[in-house]
Design a protein around this motif. Structure first.
Motif, PDB file in Angstrom:
ATOM      1  N   ASP A  98      34.504  45.700  34.141  1.00  0.00           N
ATOM      2  CA  ASP A  98      33.147  45.146  34.108  1.00  0.00           C
ATOM      3  C   ASP A  98      32.824  44.319  35.351  1.00  0.00           C
ATOM      4  N   GLY A  99      33.795  43.539  35.821  1.00  0.00           N
ATOM      5  CA  GLY A  99      33.550  42.707  36.993  1.00  0.00           C
ATOM      6  C   GLY A  99      33.297  43.525  38.247  1.00  0.00           C
ATOM      7  N   ASP A 100      34.065  44.607  38.424  1.00  0.00           N
ATOM      8  CA  ASP A 100      33.897  45.442  39.607  1.00  0.00           C
ATOM      9  C   ASP A 100      32.654  46.333  39.510  1.00  0.00           C
ATOM     10  N   MET A 101      32.218  46.636  38.305  1.00  0.00           N
ATOM     11  CA  MET A 101      30.965  47.382  38.141  1.00  0.00           C
ATOM     12  C   MET A 101      29.770  46.535  38.564  1.00  0.00           C
ATOM     13  N   ALA A 102      29.860  45.221  38.358  1.00  0.00           N
ATOM     14  CA  ALA A 102      28.692  44.355  38.545  1.00  0.00           C
ATOM     15  C   ALA A 102      28.689  43.562  39.846  1.00  0.00           C
ATOM     16  N   THR A 103      29.841  43.438  40.513  1.00  0.00           N
ATOM     17  CA  THR A 103      29.885  42.560  41.681  1.00  0.00           C
ATOM     18  C   THR A 103      28.947  43.037  42.782  1.00  0.00           C
ATOM     19  N   THR A 104      28.301  42.085  43.445  1.00  0.00           N
ATOM     20  CA  THR A 104      27.491  42.401  44.612  1.00  0.00           C
ATOM     21  C   THR A 104      28.223  42.071  45.906  1.00  0.00           C
ATOM     22  N   ASP A 105      29.412  41.494  45.780  1.00  0.00           N
ATOM     23  CA  ASP A 105      30.187  41.136  46.969  1.00  0.00           C
ATOM     24  C   ASP A 105      30.866  42.344  47.603  1.00  0.00           C
ATOM     25  N   TRP A 106      31.292  43.281  46.783  1.00  0.00           N
ATOM     26  CA  TRP A 106      32.042  44.435  47.262  1.00  0.00           C
ATOM     27  C   TRP A 106      31.345  45.730  46.842  1.00  0.00           C
ATOM     28  N   VAL A 107      31.341  46.726  47.759  1.00  0.00           N
ATOM     29  CA  VAL A 107      30.668  48.003  47.502  1.00  0.00           C
ATOM     30  C   VAL A 107      31.626  49.156  47.798  1.00  0.00           C
ATOM     31  N   PRO A 108      31.865  50.072  46.838  1.00  0.00           N
ATOM     32  CA  PRO A 108      32.763  51.208  47.083  1.00  0.00           C
ATOM     33  C   PRO A 108      32.203  52.129  48.166  1.00  0.00           C
ATOM     34  N   GLN A 109      33.116  52.706  48.959  1.00  0.00           N
ATOM     35  CA  GLN A 109      32.683  53.560  50.059  1.00  0.00           C
ATOM     36  C   GLN A 109      33.448  54.880  50.148  1.00  0.00           C
ATOM     37  N   ALA A 110      34.728  54.821  50.390  1.00  0.00           N
ATOM     38  CA  ALA A 110      35.489  56.030  50.714  1.00  0.00           C
ATOM     39  C   ALA A 110      36.527  56.314  49.647  1.00  0.00           C
ATOM     40  N   HIS A 127      33.677  47.787  51.046  1.00  0.00           N
ATOM     41  CA  HIS A 127      33.350  46.862  52.126  1.00  0.00           C
ATOM     42  C   HIS A 127      32.744  45.590  51.553  1.00  0.00           C
ATOM     43  N   TYR A 128      32.984  44.510  52.255  1.00  0.00           N
ATOM     44  CA  TYR A 128      32.503  43.196  51.827  1.00  0.00           C
ATOM     45  C   TYR A 128      31.043  43.057  52.251  1.00  0.00           C
ATOM     46  N   ALA A 129      30.156  42.854  51.288  1.00  0.00           N
ATOM     47  CA  ALA A 129      28.719  42.918  51.550  1.00  0.00           C
ATOM     48  C   ALA A 129      28.090  41.637  52.066  1.00  0.00           C
ATOM     49  N   PRO A 130      28.510  40.444  51.609  1.00  0.00           N
ATOM     50  CA  PRO A 130      27.824  39.234  52.088  1.00  0.00           C
ATOM     51  C   PRO A 130      27.892  39.097  53.606  1.00  0.00           C
ATOM     52  N   THR A 131      26.788  38.625  54.183  1.00  0.00           N
ATOM     53  CA  THR A 131      26.743  38.455  55.633  1.00  0.00           C
ATOM     54  C   THR A 131      27.098  37.031  56.058  1.00  0.00           C
ATOM     55  N   THR A 132      27.302  36.166  55.091  1.00  0.00           N
ATOM     56  CA  THR A 132      27.693  34.792  55.406  1.00  0.00           C
ATOM     57  C   THR A 132      29.210  34.683  55.457  1.00  0.00           C
ATOM     58  N   ALA A 133      29.698  33.690  56.206  1.00  0.00           N
ATOM     59  CA  ALA A 133      31.146  33.475  56.307  1.00  0.00           C
ATOM     60  C   ALA A 133      31.698  33.019  54.966  1.00  0.00           C
ATOM     61  N   PRO A 134      32.975  33.319  54.670  1.00  0.00           N
ATOM     62  CA  PRO A 134      33.893  34.043  55.548  1.00  0.00           C
ATOM     63  C   PRO A 134      33.792  35.552  55.367  1.00  0.00           C
ATOM     64  N   GLU A 135      34.051  36.278  56.437  1.00  0.00           N
ATOM     65  CA  GLU A 135      34.129  37.732  56.384  1.00  0.00           C
ATOM     66  C   GLU A 135      35.454  38.125  55.733  1.00  0.00           C
ATOM     67  N   LYS A 136      35.383  38.987  54.702  1.00  0.00           N
ATOM     68  CA  LYS A 136      36.619  39.417  54.028  1.00  0.00           C
ATOM     69  C   LYS A 136      36.974  40.866  54.351  1.00  0.00           C
ATOM     70  N   GLY A 137      36.102  41.546  55.074  1.00  0.00           N
ATOM     71  CA  GLY A 137      36.457  42.844  55.612  1.00  0.00           C
ATOM     72  C   GLY A 137      36.446  43.978  54.618  1.00  0.00           C
ATOM     73  N   VAL A 138      37.597  44.610  54.442  1.00  0.00           N
ATOM     74  CA  VAL A 138      37.731  45.812  53.611  1.00  0.00           C
ATOM     75  C   VAL A 138      38.911  45.631  52.665  1.00  0.00           C
ATOM     76  N   ARG A 139      38.725  46.053  51.429  1.00  0.00           N
ATOM     77  CA  ARG A 139      39.836  46.137  50.481  1.00  0.00           C
ATOM     78  C   ARG A 139      39.926  47.579  49.998  1.00  0.00           C
ATOM     79  N   ILE A 140      41.086  47.949  49.498  1.00  0.00           N
ATOM     80  CA  ILE A 140      41.239  49.248  48.857  1.00  0.00           C
ATOM     81  C   ILE A 140      41.641  49.045  47.398  1.00  0.00           C
ATOM     82  N   SER A 141      41.275  49.999  46.567  1.00  0.00           N
ATOM     83  CA  SER A 141      41.745  50.065  45.189  1.00  0.00           C
ATOM     84  C   SER A 141      42.776  51.181  45.096  1.00  0.00           C
ATOM     85  N   VAL A 142      43.951  50.839  44.609  1.00  0.00           N
ATOM     86  CA  VAL A 142      45.016  51.811  44.369  1.00  0.00           C
ATOM     87  C   VAL A 142      44.998  52.132  42.878  1.00  0.00           C
TER      88      VAL A 142
END
Length: 414
Positions: A98-110, A127-142
């Motif tokens: 539920d948290g990952d379905m609703a978050t606006t901070d992270w958006v699935p890509q590849a 990819h990390y969507a917020p444009t304000t600091a801090p930049e968190k870059g990219v995460r992957i889901s395994v």
């Protein structure tokens, strides 16, 4: 308008003719793939393989992908007959918790997939969507997709990092729009510059105390990754030399994996549309000039094949499609001239394309495909075609646009 030699569509050749130049042409949406002359393009290996590996040696234990698979901490419910999105040939899939379905901070890509030991694994980038600091870059889901008959798919997020010095690292501030998995290496699209490479055997455990919730890299005697338990470090990158400029210089919007033919390749392609995002080569028809490249992989090392440190694409095409977000090879043939393209055109579409025929389209508006599809992976056996969606209009309902990972029968869309 005249184009640059080596940077335009390849003209039709008669026997004995040689390719000496080209002209930018008007393009037609849905037309067959156009062979493209990419002889001007090279990628340079940054050759940080040993340096970056040594930088990470002091950081936590190296558990590798196999260790992460033994420590999956989230559950994504498997989709049911009433909760899956419409898609021709649909076979199965899952949504995020539920948290990952609703978050606006992270958006699935590849999305890419493969096997680790006896476990079938899907890897999805966010990819990390917020444009304000801090930049968190990219995460992957395994995600463990070995058994899709269970009630939920277990997965865990891992943060991508780039080593900066001995015992230290920072985030990877990229969009994460494309992934391809070969051997121990995970290739990721670097939009402006090429491809970054990460070593799945070097996934390392870091600290998860409250100290690390807002920190990256070494803090005192511990290593932090914004609260994530595991980091996946970059080992090298293949970059476009700064001397190459538009239109020869491409974008790297998405990646794919193609094991057809005599040489495995990483596929890379360009996202463009006819409104605000153009491509370096758009002919006289903006939005349709996205190019698809085939980068050869060395079968013994799983690195790209280099000559004097440079990689040359073995072939390239103009896709004649807008809004392309992902690519997968049509595995029912050994020919390397046909592909599936994932597009956010028409709010979501799957296009079957080739050099010999106009596209076949499966559209979300006709209940033939999911909304907002992104990366794809075709299993080498020619059975399943996997894709991930980024979500549509903030929906959390997987049947009507919420974020999902699903697969269809390749034969149904071939």
């Amino acid at each position: 308008m005249a184009g640059l030699a080596g940077c335009g569509p390849a003209p039709e050749l008669e026997p004995g003719d040689e390719l000496t130049g080209s002209e930018q042409q008007a393009l037609t949406e849905g037309a067959p793939l156009t062979t493209h002359d990419a002889s001007c393009l090279k990628l340079q290996d940054q050759n940080t393989w040993s340096t970056y590996a040594s930088y990470m040696t002091p950081v936590g234990p190296a558990v590798g992908l196999s260790g992460v698979l033994q420590d999956l901490n989230r559950a994504g419910p498997v989709l049911t007959s009433s909760s899956h999105p419409p898609a021709v040939g649909y076979k199965g899939g899952f949504r995020w918790n539920d948290g990952d379905m609703a978050t606006t901070d992270w958006v699935p890509q590849a999305l890419t997939a493969g096997v680790s030991g006896s476990t079938n694994v899907a890897i999805v980038s966010w990819h990390y969507a917020p444009t304000t600091a801090p930049e968190k870059g990219v995460r992957i889901s395994v995600a463990d997709i070995s058994d899709m008959s269970v009630s939920a798919v277990n997965y865990r997020h891992v943060l991508l990092v780039r080593p900066t010095s001995s015992g230290n690292f920072t985030v990877v501030g990229e969009h994460g729009g494309g992934l391809a998995w070969y051997g121990n290496y995970l290739y990721m699209a670097d939009t402006s510059d090429g491809m970054r490479v990460f070593d799945l055997t070097q996934i390392r455990e870091v600290d998860t105390s409250t100290t690390c919730d807002t920190a990256i890299g070494k803090v005192g005697s511990v290593w932090c990754a914004y609260g994530y338990k595991y980091v996946l470090p970059q080992v090298s990158a293949y970059v476009v030399p700064s001397t190459l400029t538009s239109p020869c210089r491409p974008k790297f919007s998405f990646l794919g994996k193609d094991t057809r033919g005599t040489t495995d390749v990483v596929l890379s392609g360009e996202y463009c549309n006819n409104t605000g995002t153009s491509c370096p080569y758009d002919g006289s028809t903006p939005g349709l000039g996205g190019r698809l490249y085939r980068w050869p992989v060395d079968s013994s090392t799983y690195r790209l094949k280099t000559v004097n440190g440079a990689v040359t694409p073995e072939r390239a095409y103009i896709m004649n499609e807008p809004n392309v977000q992902g690519v997968a090879p049509i595995m029912t043939t050994t020919s390397t001239t046909s592909y599936w393209l994932s597009s956010t055109r028409y709010s979501g579409a799957l296009f079957k394309v080739s050099t010999s025929a106009s596209r076949t389209a499966y559209l979300s508006g006709s209940s033939q495909w999911a909304r907002m599809p992104e990366g794809m992976h075709a299993t080498g056996s020619g059975t399943n075609l996997w894709t991930v969606t980024e979500g549509y209009n903030d929906s959390t309902n997987p049947a009507t646009g919420g974020r999902v990972v699903f697969f269809v029968d390749q034969a149904a869309v071939d």
